[in-house]
Scaffold this motif. Structure first.
Motif, PDB file in Angstrom:
ATOM      1  N   LEU A 183     -50.121 -68.695 -42.222  1.00 11.23           N
ATOM      2  CA  LEU A 183     -49.430 -67.608 -41.292  1.00 11.23           C
ATOM      3  C   LEU A 183     -47.995 -67.435 -41.192  1.00 11.23           C
ATOM      4  N   ILE A 184     -47.205 -68.461 -41.872  1.00  8.54           N
ATOM      5  CA  ILE A 184     -45.797 -68.351 -41.791  1.00  8.54           C
ATOM      6  C   ILE A 184     -45.308 -67.181 -42.327  1.00  8.54           C
ATOM      7  N   GLY A 185     -44.353 -66.387 -41.401  1.00  4.25           N
ATOM      8  CA  GLY A 185     -43.795 -65.284 -41.916  1.00  4.25           C
ATOM      9  C   GLY A 185     -44.507 -64.122 -41.217  1.00  4.25           C
ATOM     10  N   VAL A 233     -51.740 -59.586 -36.376  1.00  2.17           N
ATOM     11  CA  VAL A 233     -51.023 -59.567 -37.291  1.00  2.17           C
ATOM     12  C   VAL A 233     -50.477 -58.319 -37.805  1.00  2.17           C
ATOM     13  N   ASP A 234     -49.055 -57.802 -37.907  1.00  2.00           N
ATOM     14  CA  ASP A 234     -48.669 -56.669 -38.251  1.00  2.00           C
ATOM     15  C   ASP A 234     -48.395 -56.766 -39.667  1.00  2.00           C
ATOM     16  N   ASP A 280     -50.414 -60.232 -45.683  1.00  2.00           N
ATOM     17  CA  ASP A 280     -49.830 -60.592 -47.028  1.00  2.00           C
ATOM     18  C   ASP A 280     -50.615 -61.534 -47.701  1.00  2.00           C
ATOM     19  N   ARG A 281     -51.074 -62.565 -47.180  1.00  2.00           N
ATOM     20  CA  ARG A 281     -51.910 -63.489 -47.874  1.00  2.00           C
ATOM     21  C   ARG A 281     -53.530 -63.197 -47.455  1.00  2.00           C
ATOM     22  N   GLU A 282     -54.114 -63.035 -48.583  1.00  2.00           N
ATOM     23  CA  GLU A 282     -55.640 -62.611 -48.143  1.00  2.00           C
ATOM     24  C   GLU A 282     -56.561 -64.070 -47.606  1.00  2.00           C
ATOM     25  N   ASP A 283     -55.698 -65.262 -47.959  1.00  4.35           N
ATOM     26  CA  ASP A 283     -56.383 -66.678 -47.530  1.00  4.35           C
ATOM     27  C   ASP A 283     -55.730 -66.909 -46.149  1.00  4.35           C
ATOM     28  N   ALA A 284     -55.039 -66.090 -45.624  1.00  2.00           N
ATOM     29  CA  ALA A 284     -54.451 -66.288 -43.939  1.00  2.00           C
ATOM     30  C   ALA A 284     -55.714 -66.295 -43.207  1.00  2.00           C
ATOM     31  N   PRO A 285     -55.711 -67.306 -42.072  1.00  2.00           N
ATOM     32  CA  PRO A 285     -56.738 -67.410 -41.000  1.00  2.00           C
ATOM     33  C   PRO A 285     -56.494 -66.491 -40.086  1.00  2.00           C
ATOM     34  N   CYS A 286     -56.652 -65.241 -40.272  1.00  2.00           N
ATOM     35  CA  CYS A 286     -56.308 -64.139 -39.581  1.00  2.00           C
ATOM     36  C   CYS A 286     -57.526 -63.330 -39.230  1.00  2.00           C
TER      37      CYS A 286
END
Lengths: 91, 91, 91, 91, 91
Positions: D19-21, D45-46, D69-75
């Motif tokens: 999630l950095i960034g 997340v925006d 941005d990353r599809e593996d982000a825990p979002c």
């Protein structure tokens, strides 16, 4: 994600083997993120070293697994950040 | 995950073939994890040998399938741990 | 999963092609599994031959697709069992 | 998707590395899309440059990751559009 | 799936690129499928040519993506059928 406070933890000696080693935190959502008529605490897996009293951000659903040690862990909620500051959270 | 008590079980002779052999437990969420205005029992597949009266941790959604015998089972809730102890669960 | 009663069905001549051939049943959750303040019927795809009046077990979310004829069907609820017997379901 | 107003943001120095960034916005759902009895703000997340005061469209669940941005982000929630105009949104 | 009425649409000039070309409809769930205490309209992507006033069936969650033009669209609700007839839908 929602924001909540870590109020405690639970211990489960007998559990799915893919959850062995996980820390289970009890989360109480912020009032501005909770329902007035429900008491909706839940349990989330910690992977960033959160502790009791911390205000944390929690991902739920399939996103939670991406924050667990094992991506095949049967986990539906995970602590993904410790909140330092915030605006616009009031009810 | 939420924590609840196993209050019973259900039997379904005619069911999706990917669920054959599964044990279906009736789960009543802890009051601190339930809504005051809803009675929100649900059915979860057991894979760790939980029984009536046990206090268990349940994963819901896609996470549940990872706790079933077959990962292609059409299952949206599974018992993933039996709770021995806990803090911060009060309402 | 939740348990409900099949109260009817719906017909949609114009629909996503991946749903052609599916039977759409109207499900009314058991009172012990429903909210007191909401009327929360929903529509589930049948794949086991359930009919009006049957008490059925329904999987929701991504699990539902695993009970459909096509796993790429845009379906979020499916009947996965017909209940014969159960305990601990009372409110 | 639901439509809400960006009311603020949160900062989490210690967070899951995936999630950095990310920018974390606080979202307040439109009254016509919210419950009368709950205060149901949440964090999304925006990824399109939304700011405080914007009326935005938010995707939740696994869909949210496809907007990160990353599809593996825990979002589990992401802003996917800024609303210019709309009809039929009244309560 | 739930059944609702198309009450309007929204326009978002600035949006995730995977949603370009999508039509965003405002959906009001049928009273028998909605909560008495909440106003729970939401936005769904149309892929079958539904219009304002139509009674439609909507899939939510990961199922919705399977009804979008692009399966990697960050979409959590999609119209999957236009209802011609139905029984058992009363409250």
């Amino acid at each position: 994600m929602i924001i909540g406070k870590v109020t405690g933890s639970v211990v489960a000696t007998r559990k799915n083997e893919k959850l062995i080693g996980s820390k289970f935190l009890v989360i109480e959502p912020l009032k501005s993120m909770a329902s007035e008529i429900a008491s909706d605490k839940f349990v989330a897996v910690d992977s960033i070293g959160a502790g009791i009293g911390d205000i944390v951000m929690v991902a739920r659903g399939s996103a939670a697994r991406l924050a667990c040690d094992r991506e095949d862990a049967p986990c539906d909620a995970a602590v993904v950040g410790i909140i330092d500051d915030g605006t616009g959270l009031e009810k």
